[in-house]
Design a protein around this motif. Structure first.
Motif, PDB file in Angstrom:
ATOM      1  N   LEU A 268       4.582   7.400  -8.456  1.00 28.76           N
ATOM      2  CA  LEU A 268       3.945   6.632  -9.526  1.00 28.76           C
ATOM      3  C   LEU A 268       3.657   5.223  -9.016  1.00 28.76           C
ATOM      4  N   GLY A 269       2.495   4.686  -9.358  1.00 26.96           N
ATOM      5  CA  GLY A 269       2.153   3.326  -8.957  1.00 26.96           C
ATOM      6  C   GLY A 269       1.246   2.677  -9.982  1.00 26.96           C
ATOM      7  N   SER A 270       1.411   1.360 -10.152  1.00 33.78           N
ATOM      8  CA  SER A 270       0.536   0.622 -11.081  1.00 33.78           C
ATOM      9  C   SER A 270       0.520  -0.841 -10.681  1.00 33.78           C
TER      10      SER A 270
ATOM     11  N   HIS B 290       9.245  -3.031  -6.505  1.00 34.36           N
ATOM     12  CA  HIS B 290       8.166  -4.000  -6.458  1.00 34.36           C
ATOM     13  C   HIS B 290       7.582  -3.946  -5.047  1.00 34.36           C
ATOM     14  N   SER B 291       6.253  -3.813  -4.940  1.00 35.98           N
ATOM     15  CA  SER B 291       5.675  -3.700  -3.595  1.00 35.98           C
ATOM     16  C   SER B 291       4.410  -4.543  -3.457  1.00 35.98           C
ATOM     17  N   LEU B 292       4.153  -4.944  -2.235  1.00 38.03           N
ATOM     18  CA  LEU B 292       2.937  -5.710  -1.938  1.00 38.03           C
ATOM     19  C   LEU B 292       1.781  -4.731  -1.790  1.00 38.03           C
ATOM     20  N   PRO B 293       0.579  -5.153  -2.210  1.00 38.26           N
ATOM     21  CA  PRO B 293      -0.534  -4.205  -2.156  1.00 38.26           C
ATOM     22  C   PRO B 293      -0.848  -3.773  -0.731  1.00 38.26           C
ATOM     23  N   MET B 294      -1.007  -2.484  -0.570  1.00 36.23           N
ATOM     24  CA  MET B 294      -1.569  -1.970   0.667  1.00 36.23           C
ATOM     25  C   MET B 294      -3.067  -1.844   0.401  1.00 36.23           C
ATOM     26  N   GLY B 295      -3.882  -2.268   1.351  1.00 36.87           N
ATOM     27  CA  GLY B 295      -5.317  -2.295   1.093  1.00 36.87           C
ATOM     28  C   GLY B 295      -5.748  -3.728   0.797  1.00 36.87           C
TER      29      GLY B 295
ATOM     30  N   ASP C  25      -6.569  -9.014  -2.424  1.00 35.62           N
ATOM     31  CA  ASP C  25      -6.931  -9.788  -3.620  1.00 35.62           C
ATOM     32  C   ASP C  25      -6.701  -8.949  -4.882  1.00 35.62           C
ATOM     33  N   GLN C  26      -5.503  -8.369  -4.972  1.00 34.06           N
ATOM     34  CA  GLN C  26      -5.125  -7.611  -6.159  1.00 34.06           C
ATOM     35  C   GLN C  26      -3.639  -7.852  -6.405  1.00 34.06           C
ATOM     36  N   PRO C  27      -3.181  -7.644  -7.654  1.00 33.30           N
ATOM     37  CA  PRO C  27      -1.774  -7.920  -7.965  1.00 33.30           C
ATOM     38  C   PRO C  27      -0.812  -7.014  -7.191  1.00 33.30           C
ATOM     39  N   ASP C  28       0.445  -7.449  -7.118  1.00 30.89           N
ATOM     40  CA  ASP C  28       1.497  -6.605  -6.547  1.00 30.89           C
ATOM     41  C   ASP C  28       1.665  -5.342  -7.405  1.00 30.89           C
ATOM     42  N   TYR C  29       2.298  -4.351  -6.808  1.00 36.22           N
ATOM     43  CA  TYR C  29       2.466  -3.055  -7.479  1.00 36.22           C
ATOM     44  C   TYR C  29       3.899  -2.840  -7.940  1.00 36.22           C
ATOM     45  N   ILE C  30       4.034  -1.972  -8.933  1.00 34.42           N
ATOM     46  CA  ILE C  30       5.316  -1.347  -9.247  1.00 34.42           C
ATOM     47  C   ILE C  30       5.178   0.118  -8.851  1.00 34.42           C
ATOM     48  N   ASN C  31       6.163   0.599  -8.097  1.00 34.67           N
ATOM     49  CA  ASN C  31       6.160   2.005  -7.660  1.00 34.67           C
ATOM     50  C   ASN C  31       7.473   2.687  -8.031  1.00 34.67           C
ATOM     51  N   ALA C  32       7.417   3.981  -8.131  1.00 34.29           N
ATOM     52  CA  ALA C  32       8.615   4.785  -8.415  1.00 34.29           C
ATOM     53  C   ALA C  32       8.332   6.213  -7.970  1.00 34.29           C
TER      54      ALA C  32
ATOM     55  N   ARG D  20     -12.687   1.339  -2.634  1.00 33.18           N
ATOM     56  CA  ARG D  20     -11.550   2.035  -2.029  1.00 33.18           C
ATOM     57  C   ARG D  20     -10.306   1.161  -2.129  1.00 33.18           C
ATOM     58  N   TRP D  21      -9.203   1.751  -2.570  1.00 34.28           N
ATOM     59  CA  TRP D  21      -7.928   1.070  -2.582  1.00 34.28           C
ATOM     60  C   TRP D  21      -7.912  -0.164  -3.479  1.00 34.28           C
ATOM     61  N   GLY D  22      -8.622  -0.086  -4.587  1.00 33.11           N
ATOM     62  CA  GLY D  22      -8.614  -1.199  -5.537  1.00 33.11           C
ATOM     63  C   GLY D  22      -7.457  -1.094  -6.526  1.00 33.11           C
ATOM     64  N   ALA D  23      -7.349  -2.122  -7.394  1.00 31.33           N
ATOM     65  CA  ALA D  23      -6.287  -2.167  -8.397  1.00 31.33           C
ATOM     66  C   ALA D  23      -6.430  -1.001  -9.376  1.00 31.33           C
ATOM     67  N   ARG D  24      -5.295  -0.567  -9.928  1.00 34.21           N
ATOM     68  CA  ARG D  24      -5.331   0.535 -10.887  1.00 34.21           C
ATOM     69  C   ARG D  24      -4.203   0.437 -11.908  1.00 34.21           C
ATOM     70  N   THR D  25      -4.508   0.889 -13.140  1.00 35.17           N
ATOM     71  CA  THR D  25      -3.463   0.885 -14.183  1.00 35.17           C
ATOM     72  C   THR D  25      -2.405   1.929 -13.869  1.00 35.17           C
ATOM     73  N   LEU D  26      -2.819   3.050 -13.301  1.00 36.69           N
ATOM     74  CA  LEU D  26      -1.840   4.110 -13.050  1.00 36.69           C
ATOM     75  C   LEU D  26      -2.342   5.087 -12.012  1.00 36.69           C
ATOM     76  N   ASP D  27      -1.460   5.357 -11.076  1.00 31.64           N
ATOM     77  CA  ASP D  27      -1.713   6.331 -10.026  1.00 31.64           C
ATOM     78  C   ASP D  27      -0.554   7.321 -10.057  1.00 31.64           C
ATOM     79  N   LEU D  28      -0.857   8.589 -10.230  1.00 37.54           N
ATOM     80  CA  LEU D  28       0.179   9.626 -10.193  1.00 37.54           C
ATOM     81  C   LEU D  28      -0.192  10.609  -9.101  1.00 37.54           C
TER      82      LEU D  28
ATOM     83  N   SER E  70       5.978   2.629   2.728  1.00 34.69           N
ATOM     84  CA  SER E  70       7.341   2.346   2.257  1.00 34.69           C
ATOM     85  C   SER E  70       7.451   2.544   0.750  1.00 34.69           C
ATOM     86  N   PHE E  71       6.382   2.205   0.001  1.00 24.31           N
ATOM     87  CA  PHE E  71       6.456   2.289  -1.462  1.00 24.31           C
ATOM     88  C   PHE E  71       6.453   3.731  -1.962  1.00 24.31           C
ATOM     89  N   VAL E  72       6.150   4.681  -1.093  1.00 25.46           N
ATOM     90  CA  VAL E  72       6.251   6.106  -1.424  1.00 25.46           C
ATOM     91  C   VAL E  72       7.580   6.661  -0.898  1.00 25.46           C
TER      92      VAL E  72
HETATM   93  N1  ROI Z   1      -0.160  -0.441  -2.616  1.00 28.69           N
HETATM   94  C1  ROI Z   1       1.082  -0.403  -3.149  1.00 28.69           C
HETATM   95  N2  ROI Z   1       1.962  -1.337  -2.797  1.00 28.69           N
HETATM   96  N3  ROI Z   1       1.467   0.544  -4.027  1.00 28.69           N
HETATM   97  C2  ROI Z   1       0.610   1.517  -4.427  1.00 28.69           C
HETATM   98  O1  ROI Z   1       0.985   2.395  -5.237  1.00 28.69           O
HETATM   99  C3  ROI Z   1      -0.691   1.534  -3.892  1.00 28.69           C
HETATM  100  N4  ROI Z   1      -1.580   2.494  -4.234  1.00 28.69           N
HETATM  101  C4  ROI Z   1      -2.791   2.544  -3.696  1.00 28.69           C
HETATM  102  C5  ROI Z   1      -3.258   1.526  -2.696  1.00 28.69           C
HETATM  103  C6  ROI Z   1      -4.519   0.878  -3.234  1.00 28.69           C
HETATM  104  C7  ROI Z   1      -3.556   2.248  -1.383  1.00 28.69           C
HETATM  105  N5  ROI Z   1      -2.286   0.493  -2.441  1.00 28.69           N
HETATM  106  C8  ROI Z   1      -1.044   0.517  -2.975  1.00 28.69           C
HETATM  107  O2  ROI Z   1      -3.583   3.531  -4.038  1.00 28.69           O
END
Ligand code: ROI
Length: 167
Positions: free
Chosen positions: A15-17, A49-54, A57-64, A96-104, A130-132
């Motif tokens: 999960l990521g947002s 809490h993770s730094l954006p990959m990609g 210029d997008q907010p940090d992520y929350i992953n689980a 590609r690899w832009g910000a998103r409300t939810l990724d499953l 690492s965030f996966v």
């Molecule tokens: N970066 C982080 N830190 N976490 C994500 O879930 C994530 N998901 C994505 C991309 C844009 C590749 N970057 C991400 O799809």
């Protein structure tokens, strides 16, 4: 095509947002997944809490990560997860690899290796992101990832890249 089978499979979902209150997005997705017919939650990881990959210029992520037991086929599970993404306001953009409300993402589906147009399992990048990998390791430290090896070995080789487990 059949959506479910008689066999119960353990699947792992990432999960990521990073938009619209990411912590609430992840919690709400967890609840929605638990309500899916033919799916029951086994274990939910901490939030990370993770730094954006990609693009940066997008907010940090929350992953689980989450493990479930399911009767759904991989494609039926994928479609159900995509429906939850859509309900939670995900808009698929060209970027590609832009910000998103939810990724499953389906990270693993039993010990299957799947490569069809919409679905690659084990998920691309499972062993390098690492965030996966770290949330998955938290809930399944003994896992063997088909085609990639023992999760503990993969974790040992994977830099944290700023990943922080939230308390
Ligand atoms: N970066 C982080 N830190 N976490 C994500 O879930 C994530 N998901 C994505 C991309 C844009 C590749 N970057 C991400 O799809």
């Amino acid at each position: 095509m059949k959506d479910s089978s008689d066999v119960l499979v353990t699947a792992y979902i990432g999960l990521g947002s990073n938009l619209d209150n990411p912590v609430a997005q992840i919690k709400s997705a967890r609840a929605a997944i638990a309500l899916l017919e033919g799916v029951s939650e086994l274990t939910f990881s901490s939030l990370y809490h993770s730094l954006p990959m990609g693009p940066q210029d997008q907010p940090d992520y929350i992953n689980a990560a989450l493990s479930v037991e399911t009767y759904l086929t991989p494609i039926a599970l994928l479609r159900s997860l995509q429906a939850i993404e859509t309900i939670q306001g995900r808009v698929r953009k060209d970027e590609r690899w832009g910000a998103r409300t939810l990724d499953l993402d389906i990270l693993l589906y039993g010990d299957e290796e799947i490569d069809v147009p919409d679905l690659m399992v084990p998920h691309t990048g499972i062993s390098e992101r690492s965030f996966v990998l770290y949330p998955l390791f938290e809930i399944a430290p003994q896992l063997i990832i088909p085609g990639k090896g023992i999760i503990a070995d993969l974790v040992a080789k994977c830099p944290l890249d700023g990943l922080k487990q939230m308390v």
